[in-house]
Design a protein around this motif. Structure first.
Motif, mmCIF file in Angstrom:
data_model
loop_
_atom_site.group_PDB
_atom_site.id
_atom_site.type_symbol
_atom_site.label_atom_id
_atom_site.label_comp_id
_atom_site.label_asym_id
_atom_site.label_seq_id
_atom_site.Cartn_x
_atom_site.Cartn_y
_atom_site.Cartn_z
ATOM 1 N N TYR A 1 -29.659 -37.896 13.994
ATOM 2 C CA TYR A 1 -30.382 -36.970 13.113
ATOM 3 C C TYR A 1 -29.522 -36.502 11.933
ATOM 4 N N MET A 2 -28.426 -37.184 11.701
ATOM 5 C CA MET A 2 -27.528 -36.747 10.621
ATOM 6 C C MET A 2 -27.423 -37.795 9.522
ATOM 7 N N ILE A 3 -26.882 -37.379 8.386
ATOM 8 C CA ILE A 3 -26.820 -38.208 7.186
ATOM 9 C C ILE A 3 -26.234 -39.582 7.514
ATOM 10 N N ASP A 4 -26.871 -40.615 6.958
ATOM 11 C CA ASP A 4 -26.498 -41.997 7.223
ATOM 12 C C ASP A 4 -25.573 -42.473 6.099
ATOM 13 N N PRO A 5 -24.322 -42.821 6.417
ATOM 14 C CA PRO A 5 -23.361 -43.210 5.366
ATOM 15 C C PRO A 5 -23.867 -44.339 4.478
ATOM 16 N N ASP B 1 -23.197 -30.731 9.639
ATOM 17 C CA ASP B 1 -22.942 -30.958 11.076
ATOM 18 C C ASP B 1 -24.131 -30.431 11.857
ATOM 19 N N PHE B 2 -25.212 -31.173 11.817
ATOM 20 C CA PHE B 2 -26.486 -30.702 12.365
ATOM 21 C C PHE B 2 -26.418 -30.517 13.888
ATOM 22 N N THR B 3 -26.770 -29.346 14.340
ATOM 23 C CA THR B 3 -26.749 -28.862 15.743
ATOM 24 C C THR B 3 -25.328 -28.574 16.264
ATOM 25 N N GLY B 4 -24.308 -28.890 15.467
ATOM 26 C CA GLY B 4 -22.926 -28.768 15.940
ATOM 27 C C GLY B 4 -22.311 -30.126 16.220
ATOM 28 N N GLU B 5 -23.179 -31.179 16.253
ATOM 29 C CA GLU B 5 -22.675 -32.558 16.305
ATOM 30 C C GLU B 5 -22.106 -32.896 14.924
ATOM 31 N N ILE B 6 -21.327 -33.973 14.852
ATOM 32 C CA ILE B 6 -20.633 -34.295 13.603
ATOM 33 C C ILE B 6 -21.096 -35.658 13.083
ATOM 34 N N PRO B 7 -21.480 -35.721 11.796
ATOM 35 C CA PRO B 7 -21.856 -37.024 11.241
ATOM 36 C C PRO B 7 -20.647 -37.946 11.160
ATOM 37 N N GLN B 8 -20.841 -39.172 10.709
ATOM 38 C CA GLN B 8 -19.740 -40.156 10.728
ATOM 39 C C GLN B 8 -18.722 -39.836 9.645
ATOM 40 N N MET B 9 -17.858 -38.865 9.947
ATOM 41 C CA MET B 9 -16.947 -38.346 8.922
ATOM 42 C C MET B 9 -15.926 -39.372 8.441
ATOM 43 N N ASP B 10 -15.500 -40.299 9.298
ATOM 44 C CA ASP B 10 -14.535 -41.307 8.822
ATOM 45 C C ASP B 10 -15.133 -42.105 7.673
ATOM 46 N N LYS B 11 -16.373 -42.540 7.878
ATOM 47 C CA LYS B 11 -17.050 -43.327 6.831
ATOM 48 C C LYS B 11 -17.321 -42.471 5.596
ATOM 49 N N ILE B 12 -17.765 -41.232 5.822
ATOM 50 C CA ILE B 12 -18.106 -40.357 4.692
ATOM 51 C C ILE B 12 -16.869 -40.066 3.848
ATOM 52 N N LEU B 13 -15.741 -39.790 4.515
ATOM 53 C CA LEU B 13 -14.501 -39.505 3.778
ATOM 54 C C LEU B 13 -14.008 -40.746 3.039
ATOM 55 N N GLU B 14 -14.224 -41.907 3.650
ATOM 56 C CA GLU B 14 -13.812 -43.145 2.995
ATOM 57 C C GLU B 14 -14.666 -43.418 1.744
ATOM 58 N N VAL C 1 -36.719 -37.875 23.725
ATOM 59 C CA VAL C 1 -35.526 -38.551 23.206
ATOM 60 C C VAL C 1 -34.502 -37.466 22.915
ATOM 61 N N THR C 2 -33.274 -37.620 23.430
ATOM 62 C CA THR C 2 -32.244 -36.616 23.156
ATOM 63 C C THR C 2 -31.337 -37.106 22.020
ATOM 64 N N GLN C 3 -30.621 -36.162 21.434
ATOM 65 C CA GLN C 3 -29.779 -36.464 20.271
ATOM 66 C C GLN C 3 -28.548 -37.263 20.691
ATOM 67 N N ALA C 4 -28.251 -38.339 19.960
ATOM 68 C CA ALA C 4 -27.045 -39.124 20.237
ATOM 69 C C ALA C 4 -25.850 -38.518 19.493
ATOM 70 N N SER C 5 -24.646 -38.691 20.071
ATOM 71 C CA SER C 5 -23.413 -38.198 19.431
ATOM 72 C C SER C 5 -22.665 -39.366 18.816
ATOM 73 N N ASN C 6 -22.020 -39.125 17.671
ATOM 74 C CA ASN C 6 -21.076 -40.118 17.169
ATOM 75 C C ASN C 6 -19.847 -40.119 18.077
ATOM 76 N N THR C 7 -19.181 -41.277 18.158
ATOM 77 C CA THR C 7 -18.094 -41.449 19.129
ATOM 78 C C THR C 7 -17.014 -40.371 19.054
ATOM 79 N N LYS C 8 -16.613 -39.981 17.843
ATOM 80 C CA LYS C 8 -15.506 -39.021 17.745
ATOM 81 C C LYS C 8 -15.969 -37.563 17.681
ATOM 82 N N SER C 9 -17.291 -37.348 17.808
ATOM 83 C CA SER C 9 -17.827 -35.994 17.724
ATOM 84 C C SER C 9 -17.661 -35.277 19.067
ATOM 85 N N LYS C 10 -16.870 -34.207 19.063
ATOM 86 C CA LYS C 10 -16.744 -33.373 20.274
ATOM 87 C C LYS C 10 -17.343 -32.029 19.915
#
Ligand SMILES: *Cc1c(COP(=O)(O)O)cnc(C)c1O
Length: 397
Positions: A119-123, A141-154, A292-301
């Motif tokens: 449910y978060m921005i798609d790089p 950081d919708f709901t407290g989960e984290i979008p794909q920040m590595d890709k976004i920062l890159e 359907v529940t929200q999926a987490s990105n791998t590095k999102s804690k």
């Protein structure tokens, strides 16, 4: 099967369970009372104390506190020198403030689509939105989960863009080993009562940049400075100050910061409690074919602020709005986060009529936010699960 409260049956709960609620205890009250009895009600030592404590907590060099999160986002856009003619890319599935802040400085928000699992921005959608006018990205950081920040920062590095992370939901969350607040050029946290900790109203920008820090501080108080090194006048008298640009009164009070300090001390407790509730919901819903529940990105804690589910509408006889009404009748304070920002009448009026983010709208038509706050009991969470099962089973196709 028991009759829905919507149809005159007995509700799952006798009293209404809100979707969010602050937890304020005697320590919080004592902390505020102490400031009320002190010499400063605003812009005294407690603001600075709170800012220092906050910066340490999220591993940032500086924190600047504002009257609210929206003011903080406005200040961040100013500090980043975003101006008329610039474009800022953000997600439509957010509170309007994430986009409004670009409008405040004369820039144009551009809405990238979301990923339907997180449910978060798609790089990849961000990349398609980039033009020669793009100046910044505001990921949320919708709901407290984290979008794909590595890709976004890159993407930001490659295209020379500034990243202002809207972390209104994600205080206490991590991206890999990094606390949120330590990875973007600037990061905004909101301290509104529904958020993870509160100061009544309040917002914070954290940054590692000396230049952003100075501009943020000056913007908060009318564009005024008293710093002798920055004054245009040489040998200025001691009382002298200068307004050097058009700022605002976006200051926070010592009273609010006293509450912020005592709340921040409890962040780890709040986080534990919230994540326990999230695990409980996950365990109940992950096997349910209607949800359907929200999926987490791998590095999102995550330290979760919201718990959002999507309904499997193809397996139900009614849409989200009917399910929403039925759950409210059961006394469960469900909510919808969010209406895609560009669908608001104001945005349509200023030229967003033809914008369409397909995934965002699919998400919007099927989403429902369930109650989640640190003061919720196990019984409260059980009531939510019971009501969801009761209502969804009733409407199962
Ligand atoms: C709450 C919120 C804001 C704004 O914060 P305020 O403190 O209410 O001004 C901005 N973005 C998001 C995603 C929010 O949830």
């Amino acid at each position: 099967m028991s009759k829905l409260a919507l149809h005159g049956g007995k509700p799952v709960r006798g009293n209404y369970l809100p979707y969010g609620r602050q937890s304020v205890d005697q320590d919080d009250i004592d902390s505020v009372v102490k400031v009320l009895k002190s010499d400063y009600l605003t812009t005294g030592p407690t603001v600075r104390e709170f800012e220092d404590m906050f910066a340490r907590k999220v591993n940032a060099k500086y924190a600047v506190a504002f009257s609210n999160g929206t003011a903080a986002l406005h200040a961040a856009c100013y500090a980043a020198e975003i101006k008329f003619g610039d474009e800022v890319i953000t997600t439509p599935i957010t509170f309007a403030a994430s986009a409004n802040c670009a409008l405040y400085v004369g820039a144009k928000p551009i809405f990238a689509d979301i990923d339907l699992e997180t449910y978060m921005i798609d790089p990849s959608s961000i990349e398609r939105c980039i033009t020669s006018s793009t100046k910044a990205i505001i990921p949320v950081d919708f709901t407290g989960e984290i979008p794909q920040m590595d890709k976004i920062l890159e993407i930001a590095r490659k295209n020379d863009l500034i990243v202002i992370q809207d972390a209104a939901h994600s205080l206490g969350s991590y991206w890999g080993d990094h606390p949120i607040g330590s990875i973007s050029d600037m990061t905004m946290f909101s301290l509104h009562p529904v958020k993870t900790i509160t100061s009544g109203e309040g917002g914070i920008i954290v940054t590692n940049s000396d230049a952003y820090y100075e501009r943020l501080c000056q913007f908060r108080t009318h564009g005024i400075t008293r710093n002798p090194e920055k004054l245009h006048m040489t040998n200025a008298p001691a009382w002298y100050y200068e307004q050097q640009f058009l700022g605002y009164n976006y200051r926070i009070t010592d009273i609010q910061c006293a509450l912020g300090i005592s709340q921040l001390l409890k962040l780890e407790d709040f986080k534990l409690k919230r994540n326990e509730l999230v695990s409980y919901y996950d365990s109940k819903f992950s096997e349910n074919e209607l949800i359907v529940t929200q999926a987490s990105n791998t590095k999102s804690k995550a330290c979760r602020h919201l718990y959002v589910i999507r309904l499997a509408l193809d397996k139900l006889r009614v849409g989200r709005n009917e399910i929403f009404d039925a759950l409210r009748a059961e006394n469960i304070g469900v909510n919808v986060h969010y209406i895609p920002v560009y669908l608001h009448p104001y945005y349509k009026e200023i030229g967003y009529e033809s914008v369409k983010c397909i995934n965002a709208e699919k998400y919007y038509n099927s989403c429902i936010t369930l109650p989640l706050f640190s003061g919720m009991t196990t019984q409260d969470a059980k009531d939510v699960v019971d009501a969801i099962e009761k209502v969804l089973n009733h409407y199962r196709r």
